[in-house]
Design a protein around this motif. Structure first.
Motif, short mmCIF file in Angstrom:
data_model
loop_
_atom_site.label_atom_id
_atom_site.label_comp_id
_atom_site.label_asym_id
_atom_site.label_seq_id
_atom_site.Cartn_x
_atom_site.Cartn_y
_atom_site.Cartn_z
N GLN A 32 -2.50 -0.58 -1.25
CA GLN A 32 -2.29 -1.46 -0.26
C GLN A 32 -1.28 -0.46 0.09
OE1 GLN A 32 -1.80 -5.71 -0.76
NE2 GLN A 32 -2.81 -5.88 0.41
N PHE A 33 -0.62 -0.33 1.53
CA PHE A 33 0.34 0.39 1.94
C PHE A 33 1.35 -0.44 3.31
CE2 PHE A 33 -1.43 1.27 6.59
CZ PHE A 33 -2.56 0.56 6.37
N VAL A 34 2.47 0.54 3.73
CA VAL A 34 2.73 0.07 4.57
C VAL A 34 2.76 0.92 6.27
CG1 VAL A 34 4.31 -1.61 2.92
CG2 VAL A 34 5.08 0.63 3.84
N THR A 48 2.01 4.86 1.61
CA THR A 48 0.99 3.36 0.79
C THR A 48 2.66 3.49 -0.92
OG1 THR A 48 -0.56 5.01 0.20
CG2 THR A 48 -0.31 3.38 -1.69
N ILE A 49 2.46 2.41 -1.10
CA ILE A 49 2.88 1.54 -1.73
C ILE A 49 3.38 2.12 -3.60
CG2 ILE A 49 4.35 -0.59 -2.84
CD1 ILE A 49 2.73 -2.08 -0.36
N ALA A 50 3.70 3.27 -3.80
CA ALA A 50 3.49 3.59 -4.92
C ALA A 50 4.23 2.68 -6.96
CB ALA A 50 4.25 4.85 -5.38
N ALA A 60 8.11 0.84 -3.42
CA ALA A 60 9.10 2.55 -3.60
C ALA A 60 7.92 3.42 -2.66
CB ALA A 60 8.34 2.98 -5.10
N LEU A 61 8.41 4.74 -1.89
CA LEU A 61 7.54 4.51 -0.65
C LEU A 61 8.10 6.77 -0.97
CD1 LEU A 61 8.15 3.15 2.29
CD2 LEU A 61 6.63 2.51 0.53
N VAL A 62 6.89 7.10 -2.21
CA VAL A 62 6.18 8.30 -2.08
C VAL A 62 6.58 9.28 -0.39
CG1 VAL A 62 5.68 10.46 -3.31
CG2 VAL A 62 6.71 8.30 -4.52
N ILE A 63 7.74 10.03 -0.62
CA ILE A 63 7.10 10.62 0.81
C ILE A 63 6.96 12.39 0.83
CG2 ILE A 63 7.84 11.20 3.08
CD1 ILE A 63 9.46 8.40 1.94
N GLN A 64 6.21 12.81 1.58
CA GLN A 64 5.62 14.52 1.49
C GLN A 64 6.10 15.26 2.68
OE1 GLN A 64 1.96 15.27 0.39
NE2 GLN A 64 2.18 17.19 0.47
N SER A 65 6.83 15.87 2.72
CA SER A 65 7.41 16.17 3.80
C SER A 65 6.80 17.41 4.98
CB SER A 65 9.25 16.96 4.05
OG SER A 65 10.25 17.52 4.76
N VAL A 66 6.23 17.12 5.69
CA VAL A 66 5.35 18.05 6.61
C VAL A 66 5.21 18.03 7.56
CG1 VAL A 66 2.98 17.70 4.42
CG2 VAL A 66 3.42 15.58 6.76
N PRO A 88 2.63 -5.85 3.17
CA PRO A 88 1.72 -4.56 2.81
C PRO A 88 0.10 -4.99 3.51
CG PRO A 88 1.10 -6.82 1.37
CD PRO A 88 2.02 -6.94 2.13
N LEU A 89 0.05 -4.09 3.77
CA LEU A 89 -1.64 -3.31 4.72
C LEU A 89 -2.78 -2.92 3.64
CD1 LEU A 89 0.11 -2.02 8.07
CD2 LEU A 89 -0.25 -4.29 7.70
N GLY A 90 -3.08 -3.00 4.66
CA GLY A 90 -5.21 -2.24 3.79
C GLY A 90 -5.56 -3.30 2.80
N VAL A 91 -7.06 -3.14 2.43
CA VAL A 91 -7.39 -4.02 1.70
C VAL A 91 -7.11 -4.10 0.16
CG1 VAL A 91 -10.06 -4.32 0.64
CG2 VAL A 91 -9.11 -3.97 2.91
N PRO A 92 -6.97 -4.36 -0.40
CA PRO A 92 -5.98 -3.97 -2.46
C PRO A 92 -7.09 -3.00 -3.17
CG PRO A 92 -5.51 -6.29 -1.96
CD PRO A 92 -6.24 -6.02 -0.60
N THR A 93 -7.02 -2.49 -3.97
CA THR A 93 -8.13 -1.70 -5.10
C THR A 93 -8.96 -2.44 -5.49
OG1 THR A 93 -6.32 -0.02 -5.07
CG2 THR A 93 -8.03 0.25 -6.78
N GLU A 94 -10.35 -1.56 -4.92
CA GLU A 94 -11.35 -2.88 -6.00
C GLU A 94 -11.40 -2.32 -7.52
OE1 GLU A 94 -14.95 -0.70 -5.26
OE2 GLU A 94 -15.91 -1.45 -7.26
N LEU A 95 -11.32 -3.26 -8.70
CA LEU A 95 -11.01 -3.08 -9.80
C LEU A 95 -11.25 -3.47 -11.44
CD1 LEU A 95 -6.94 -4.35 -9.83
CD2 LEU A 95 -7.57 -1.97 -9.50
#
Lengths: 277, 476
Positions: A32-34, A48-50, A60-66, A88-95
């Protein structure tokens, strides 16, 4: 307002921010992401929520400075706040519930793979992580992933781990290990290469897509991707999809839509930053 | 106010007054700025227009209004020079009059019922509503506010668009505690992301929202119901829930080339420009594609808003592509008229069959077929039929698809007990009740894409039902 409680530079252009967002920390799931907006006038950026700490209420958010917007985020300091976080947004991972998983992370994509490995590990799935980067300094989340299973590191220059691409290491692992599912997150060419590799082996492969988004709730359709010839909205139908069905050409092309505007915004931003100095 | 001397014109004299027209920005100026098109009545114009109302004994205009505004009463207050009285009366019936005074299709509602319209033109009720609402905004301090005694009941409202705001406004009047959950970062729903500044200035929505907050409504932004909380969780911590999350999902044409760069849904285009202020890029951070030749597919108000926005952003060729004729267009007549004045072209009886792109995957054209009108369909509109061998290409570098929206499954998918119809809209009874006790719904999530005022009507009605429902809880 969401206060930054920890800031850490993970690689030359990747920064980890831990922010107060108690509700999201409590209920987020892997995949999921925010959507964050730094301040009035800022863009809405999907991240993405890391990782999360439900006990203290941080994500925790991991950000690539682009570009300008991501650069502004990583310029923030400990104690500063971000105006809006939605999720939190998006569908959770299929596990899978048991068995063996291969989790492949390229560059900043490794941060997206991390929560997937966390949840698989909790379910007693045996995980091998393959993570890659240009050289040693570009490798992120190595220590976190090592706590959750075997980790194979690949660098383009061989300065750390194996010399070569993550796909090279993945190919070897797939030929020697009984892998039930593959998760791959990274640059589009990497995800495409992994999907091609596993297609012939008929191993179910999940990739996480990062198209341009605005609202993140299905309202605008800007994040549309093609999955098995059908148009889907990555924000509500994804962001994770069956890698064997993704039209990667379309994804890569649509990601270039605002290249000209991004360059313009970045050059203005850089100019101003220099003037301020 | 001194200029509004009380008058008592005899009927005959009232009948002699012609309908006053709305002062507006010159078309060739306004099509290059985002300032409001209509400038509003002066007090003199308002008085003159209000005197045209003959104060029917059994007024039909009220029944033409989805929120049943007592129109003759507030018009009479204008005539008497009592603008505070007019404002109090209007606000008592309608919680967002400065909005509806601007965007309601009065010509097919209250004004369609006005007896003056039988021989001649109806009273300009919409313009007068806007006049009184704007007076109230500027004279907020002059308005007396009564604080109702608290009932101690808590209600969650999902969505801060017209239905949610109207419901919240009514519910606080009853003394209930109301919390609105908004998915985006700013309250207002379609009023802030959809309707452009030149038709509804954002300042007005902000002021209406502020007025509701002053009345005690709490608004929490960035909360996506279905993700951040489920309906069941809201049901557990509130006495009742009102769902008004709109019909958010854009519909595409489903033709080849629709995922090329330079194809937007109207939702995305308008959200970028309105909510994210992309017209101000790079001062604002969100970009929008600026192109010289723009085609908007569709004939509704959203299509008009999109093409008029494109014109203001510098499009030299700004075109509406619609498969029927102007007579069948669902857009308000005023909007079509304004668009024509601003230099918008209309490619009618044309249906797109493909978006054409270059090697770099940028849009270069829209391939269409000619249509002709056949037999009426179930909606009563004549059905367009393809003319054989009539393909042609409209050269353009931006295509905006404005062919409608459907219900967003984000909320309903996480609430399996909620009964839906075949289109995914929530089923409600005549009182706005859903299949879950204590959960009510209204606006576009029930109706499919409709109008601001119908959504507000739903909100107002549901507020009444919720109030009744809470009363029955008390006695149990």
């Amino acid at each position: 307002m969401h206060r930054i409680v920890s800031k850490c530079q993970l690689s030359p252009n990747v920064t980890r921010l831990d922010l107060e967002a108690p509700r999201i920390a409590a209920i987020r799931k892997a995949g999921q992401f925010v959507i964050v907006r730094k301040e009035e006038g800022s863009e809405r950026i999907p991240l993405t929520i890391a990782d999360a700490d439900a006990a203290i209420g941080t994500i925790a958010l991991v950000i690539q400075s682009v570009g300008k917007s991501t650069h502004e985020l990583v310029e923030l300091n400990l104690g500063d706040s971000i105006l809006d976080i939605s999720g939190p947004l998006g569908v959770p991972t299929e596990l899978i519930e048991s068995g063996h998983a291969l989790c492949i992370g390229g560059g900043v994509g490794t941060a997206v793979v991390h929560p997937i490995v966390q949840e698989l590990h909790q379910r007693n799935v045996t995980v091998i992580s393959v993570i890659g980067g240009r050289s040693k300094e570009w490798i992120i989340f190595e220590n976190e992933l090592k706590k959750l299973g075997e980790v194979v590191v690949c660098t383009d220059d061989g300065s750390h781990g194996l010399k070569g691409f993550v796909t090279d290491a993945a190919r070897k692992i797939l030929s020697t290990h009984p892998i039930d599912i593959v998760y791959a997150v990274g640059p589009v060419p990497m995800m495409r290469a992994v999907a091609e590799l596993t297609r012939s082996l008929k191993i179910h492969t999940i990739v996480s897509l990062n198209p341009v988004m605005v609202d993140g709730t299905g309202m605008c359709g800007g994040c549309r991707v093609e999955i098995g010839g059908e148009t889907k909205f990555a924000c509500v139908d994804g962001p994770e999809f069956d890698g064997h069905l993704v039209d990667f050409d379309l994804l890569a092309d649509r990601l270039s839509t605002y290249r000209q505007q991004e360059t313009e915004a970045r050059s203005r931003h850089t100019c101003r930053t220099e003037v301020n100095l | 106010m001194e200029s509004l001397a009380p008058t008592n014109l005899p009927l005959k004299e009232r009948m002699k007054i012609d309908r006053q027209s709305m002062p507006s920005q010159e078309p060739n100026l306004r099509n290059a700025n985002f300032g409001e098109v209509n400038l509003g009545f002066s007090e003199q114009l308002a008085l003159l227009e209000a005197e045209r109302c003959i104060q029917c004994k059994t007024p039909k205009c009220i029944s033409g209004c989805p929120v049943m505004v007592n129109i003759p009463r507030f018009l009479n207050d204008i005539v008497k020079g009592d603008l505070a009285g007019a404002a109090k009366s209007l606000l008592g019936d309608n919680s967002l009059p400065a909005v509806t005074g601007r965007v309601c299709p009065q010509e097919s509602q209250c004004e369609a019922q006005c007896v003056r319209g039988i021989k001649g033109l109806p009273v300009a009720i919409g313009f007068l509503e806007r006049f009184v609402a704007d007076w109230a905004r500027k004279n907020n301090g002059a308005m007396t506010r009564t604080t109702p005694s608290s009932t101690g009941k808590k209600i969650a409202v999902v969505g801060s668009g017209p239905a949610g705001l109207a419901a919240a406004g009514e519910l606080v009047k009853y003394g209930h505690e109301v919390t609105i959950y908004e998915a985006l970062h700013k309250p207002g729903g379609v009023l802030v992301y959809g309707i452009p500044e030149f038709r509804l200035p954002k300042k007005i929505v902000d002021q209406e929202v502020t007025r509701l907050k002053q009345a005690g409504v709490k608004i929490e932004c960035n909360v996506v119901i279905g993700r951040t909380y489920t309906i069941q969780e809201l049901r557990d911590s509130f006495d009742a829930v009102f769902i008004a999350n709109g019909a958010g999902l854009p519909v595409f044409m489903n033709v080849p080339g629709e995922n090329l760069k330079g194809v937007y849904s109207a939702n995305e285009y308008l959200t970028r420009v309105n909510l994210m202020e992309a017209y101000n890029f790079p001062e604002a951070d969100t970009p929008v594609l600026i192109r010289k030749r723009v085609a908007v597919v569709g004939g509704g108000n959203v299509a008009m808003d999109s093409i008029r926005t494109a014109k203001r952003l510098g499009a030299e060729q700004a075109m509406i592509v619609y498969r029927r004729t102007k007579d069948e267009m669902p857009a308000r007549l005023e909007e079509v008229h304004h668009a024509e004045e601003e230099g918008i072209q209309f490619e009618l009886l044309s249906a797109p069959i493909e978006v054409i792109g270059n090697e770099q995957k940028w849009v270069t054209g829209l391939k269409c077929v000619r249509m002709q009108l056949g037999e009426p369909d179930p909606s009563g509109r004549r059905k367009p039929v393809v003319v054989p061998n009539s393909e042609f290409v409209i050269d353009c570098d931006l295509v905006i698809v404005a062919v409608g929206t459907k219900s967003n499954p984000l909320l309903t998918a996480t609430c399996p007990d909620l009964k839906l119809n075949q289109w995914g809209n929530i089923e409600v009874d005549e009182n706005g009740k859903t299949s879950i006790p204590g959960v009510f719904a209204g606006g576009d999530i029930v109706r499919g894409a409709a109008t601001v005022i119908l959504a507000m009507g739903d909100g107002k009605k549901a507020a009444g039902s919720i109030h009744q429902y809470l009363a029955t809880l008390k006695t149990q």
